[in-house]
Design a protein around this motif. Sequence first.
Motif, short mmCIF file in Angstrom:
data_model
loop_
_atom_site.label_atom_id
_atom_site.label_comp_id
_atom_site.label_asym_id
_atom_site.label_seq_id
_atom_site.Cartn_x
_atom_site.Cartn_y
_atom_site.Cartn_z
N UNK A 97 8.48 -5.42 -3.84
CA UNK A 97 9.45 -6.05 -2.66
C UNK A 97 9.17 -7.08 -1.81
N UNK A 98 9.97 -7.32 -1.29
CA UNK A 98 9.76 -8.75 -0.62
C UNK A 98 9.07 -8.41 1.24
N UNK A 99 7.45 -8.38 0.76
CA UNK A 99 6.50 -8.17 2.26
C UNK A 99 6.43 -9.24 2.39
N UNK A 100 6.56 -9.64 3.90
CA UNK A 100 5.82 -10.62 4.63
C UNK A 100 4.05 -10.33 4.82
N UNK A 101 3.58 -9.80 4.50
CA UNK A 101 2.16 -9.87 4.87
C UNK A 101 1.88 -8.49 4.23
N UNK A 102 0.41 -8.93 3.31
CA UNK A 102 -0.47 -7.19 2.55
C UNK A 102 -1.49 -7.81 3.55
N UNK A 103 -1.88 -6.61 3.69
CA UNK A 103 -3.19 -5.86 4.21
C UNK A 103 -4.04 -5.92 2.80
N UNK A 104 -5.06 -6.23 2.47
CA UNK A 104 -5.30 -5.29 1.54
C UNK A 104 -7.02 -4.83 2.21
N UNK A 105 -7.13 -3.93 2.05
CA UNK A 105 -8.03 -2.61 2.61
C UNK A 105 -8.93 -1.72 1.83
N UNK A 106 -10.31 -1.19 2.23
CA UNK A 106 -10.87 0.09 1.57
C UNK A 106 -11.24 0.93 2.39
N UNK A 107 -10.51 2.04 1.57
CA UNK A 107 -10.99 2.96 2.26
C UNK A 107 -11.98 4.08 1.41
#
Length: 263
Positions: A97-107
Motif C-alpha cells: 500500500x502507498x502509505x505516506x507515513x509509517x509509525x513503528x511502535x511497541x505495544x
Amino acid sequence: MFDYHNHTAFSHDSEAPMTAVIEAAVRRGLKSIAITDHYDPDYPNLLKDTTIDLDAYFLELTNAAEAYKDVIHIVKGIELGLQDQVTALLQRAVESYHFDFVLGSFHVADGMELYGETFYAGYPAEAVYQKFYENCYRVILKYDQFDVMGHVNIIDRYATAIPAFHTYRELVEGIFKRLIEMGKGIELNTSSIRYGMGEHYTPTIEMLKLFRAMGGEIVTIGSDSHRAAEVGSDIDFAVELLKTLGYKYRTLYQDRKPVFVSL
C-alpha cells in the motif's frame, strides 16, 4: 496545526468513524491530519482483535483524502506493532500500500503485552526497563521499514514503577543512535497529558534533550487520539515544548519522505 497520530474504528481500541475524526480535525482548524490505525499482527492477548482489513482501510483512507482534499490534507498512515516474529508481515503491508507515513511502535515486548501485569511480574523496575529497551533495540536492528518510532517510552504509562533515567539511558542512546543512522525520527505523543502523567511526557524531557544532543532532527507530533474529541489535543503545547528545548522544526511526511516545517 498538524496531528500525526490518530485512530479510527479500524483500530481495535477505537470506535470513532473516520469521517468523525476528520470532521473533528476540520473544526479544530488543523491543516493536516494523519490517520494511523493499528496493524498489530500476532498480538498476544487473544481477547483483543488486532486484525485489520488492510484493503478496506486503505480504500477508505484514499476516498477520504479525495473527498476532503479542498478542506484538509489527509496523510495516509499506519501504526505498525513491532515484534521480532512479524517483520515479514509488516514488510508485506508496507510494500502493498502507498502509505505516506509509517509509525513503528511497541505495544508488546518479549511476546507479552505491555498493558497489564504479565511483563512486569517478578522483576525489579530497573530490570523491567532493561528488558523493554533491549527488546526495542533488537527489533529495530532487524526491521527498518518505518519512519518514526512512536511513543518511545510507552512503558512509563503502564509500569508499576519508573526507575531513574540514568539506569537505562545507555539503552535509549543505542536506540536513538540507530534511528538517527537510519534517517528515522521519534514522536512527541501528547497523550501523556490526557493520561494525567503531568510533566512526564512521551518522550520525557530528558529523552528529548538527549535525542537533540545526539543530532536527532526528525520529530513528529501526534495526539494518539482514539476518540474524535481527542483529535489535536495539546498539539500547540507540544510545539512550544519543542521550541523551549531548542528544536527548530517539526516533521511532516509526504510519500514516506520527511518534510521539515519551522516551529
